[in-house]
Write an enzyme that holds these catalytic residues in place. Structure first.
Site, mmCIF file in Angstrom:
data_model
loop_
_atom_site.group_PDB
_atom_site.id
_atom_site.type_symbol
_atom_site.label_atom_id
_atom_site.label_comp_id
_atom_site.label_asym_id
_atom_site.label_seq_id
_atom_site.Cartn_x
_atom_site.Cartn_y
_atom_site.Cartn_z
ATOM 1 N N ASP A 8 0.846 -1.187 0.000
ATOM 2 C CA ASP A 8 0.000 0.000 0.000
ATOM 3 C C ASP A 8 0.890 1.247 0.000
ATOM 4 O OD1 ASP A 8 -2.315 1.727 0.629
ATOM 5 O OD2 ASP A 8 -1.417 1.804 2.627
ATOM 6 N N ASP A 10 -0.343 5.163 0.787
ATOM 7 C CA ASP A 10 -0.640 6.164 1.818
ATOM 8 C C ASP A 10 -0.641 5.559 3.215
ATOM 9 O OD1 ASP A 10 -0.946 8.583 0.367
ATOM 10 O OD2 ASP A 10 -2.879 7.908 -0.377
ATOM 11 N N LYS A 151 -8.183 -4.629 -3.092
ATOM 12 C CA LYS A 151 -6.776 -5.007 -3.194
ATOM 13 C C LYS A 151 -6.567 -6.513 -3.208
ATOM 14 C CE LYS A 151 -5.156 -0.586 -1.463
ATOM 15 N NZ LYS A 151 -4.379 0.183 -0.471
ATOM 16 N N ASP A 174 -1.700 -0.564 6.038
ATOM 17 C CA ASP A 174 -1.917 0.050 7.349
ATOM 18 C C ASP A 174 -3.373 0.300 7.718
ATOM 19 O OD1 ASP A 174 -2.010 2.219 5.338
ATOM 20 O OD2 ASP A 174 -2.238 3.501 7.103
ATOM 21 N N SER A 175 -4.281 0.296 6.750
ATOM 22 C CA SER A 175 -5.650 0.728 7.050
ATOM 23 C C SER A 175 -6.674 -0.327 6.665
ATOM 24 C CB SER A 175 -5.965 2.051 6.345
ATOM 25 O OG SER A 175 -5.932 1.883 4.948
ATOM 26 N N ASP A 178 -7.173 -1.958 3.337
ATOM 27 C CA ASP A 178 -6.214 -2.995 2.950
ATOM 28 C C ASP A 178 -6.677 -4.387 3.395
ATOM 29 O OD1 ASP A 178 -4.325 -1.146 1.858
ATOM 30 O OD2 ASP A 178 -3.689 -0.653 3.896
#
EC number: 3.1.3.18
Length: 224
Positions: A8, A10, A151, A174-175, A178
């Site tokens: 990823d 951002d 994703k 991270d989020s 994902d």
């Protein structure tokens, strides 16, 4: 043995101000020199991920719009979903709610970005789901996606392209947007700034954040 890393952008390669970590770039280049294929998976548009691929020297395909579109190593762009339906939905909802278009939609081909006031989110989400769409907030932007456009779709496409097994793939994010790729039977890692949901399903949680974690993750999995 891990042969491919799907990463990823951002919050994973960038800091809170969306500046890319130079340490992350150095770690990616070191791992690529040792034979790792690296792919970027972003919610951003193809012109952005194309530029990242060229200027950072990413050796694998890169995906925009959360997996809905890909820039391949042969220079071609492959679109897997359409934004015809999502654009029509935005047009309709903008007449009845605070849902409104954003700048990057001029470059979007497979999904639609938008802004919205908090009080309208639940209503728009229900309307979207009833028509086969999904909305989510990435932490940076609201996205209106086709069902199945995520994703995990991108990782499965990479698996097919490179004839890989799931345990030969490492995903880093991270989020919560994902999460679809973290639900696949792949190797999983995240930075310290990841959401609790992502940390809970990760094989390795780094001590570092916002791109600084890439080197530690690669060393943990013996990729550099």
């Amino acid at each position: 043995m891990i042969r491919l890393a799907a990463i990823d952008v951002d919050g994973t390669l960038t800091d809170r101000d969306r500046l890319i970590s130079t340490k992350a770039i150095e770690s990616i280049r070191s791992a690529e020199k040792k034979g790792l294929t690296v792919s970027l998976l972003s919610g951003n548009v193809i012109p952005v991920v194309y530029a990242l691929k060229i200027f950072l020297g990413i050796n694998g395909p890169v995906f925009g719009e959360n997996g809905g579109i890909m820039f391949d190593n042969d220079g071609s762009i492959k679109k897997f979903f359409s934004n015809e339906g999502t654009n029509k939905f935005l047009e309709e909802m903008s007449k009845r709610t605070s849902m409104r278009s954003i700048l990057t939609n001029r470059w979007r081909e497979a999904s639609t970005g938008f802004d919205i006031d908090p009080e309208d989110v639940d209503y728009v989400r229900k309307e979207a789901e009833s028509r086969g769409f999904v909305i989510f907030y990435s932490g940076y932007s609201w996205h209106l996606m086709n069902r199945g456009e995520d994703k995990a779709f991108a990782v499965n496409k990479l698996k097919e392209m490179y004839s890989l097994e799931y345990d030969e793939i490492l995903v880093i994010g991270d989020s919560n947007n994902d999460m679809p790729m973290f639900q696949l039977p792949v190797r999983k890692a995240c930075p310290a700034n990841a959401t609790d949901n992502i940390k809970a399903v990760s094989d390795f949680v780094s001590d570092y954040s916002y791109g600084e974690e890439i080197g530690q993750i690669f060393k943990h999995f013996e990729l550099m």
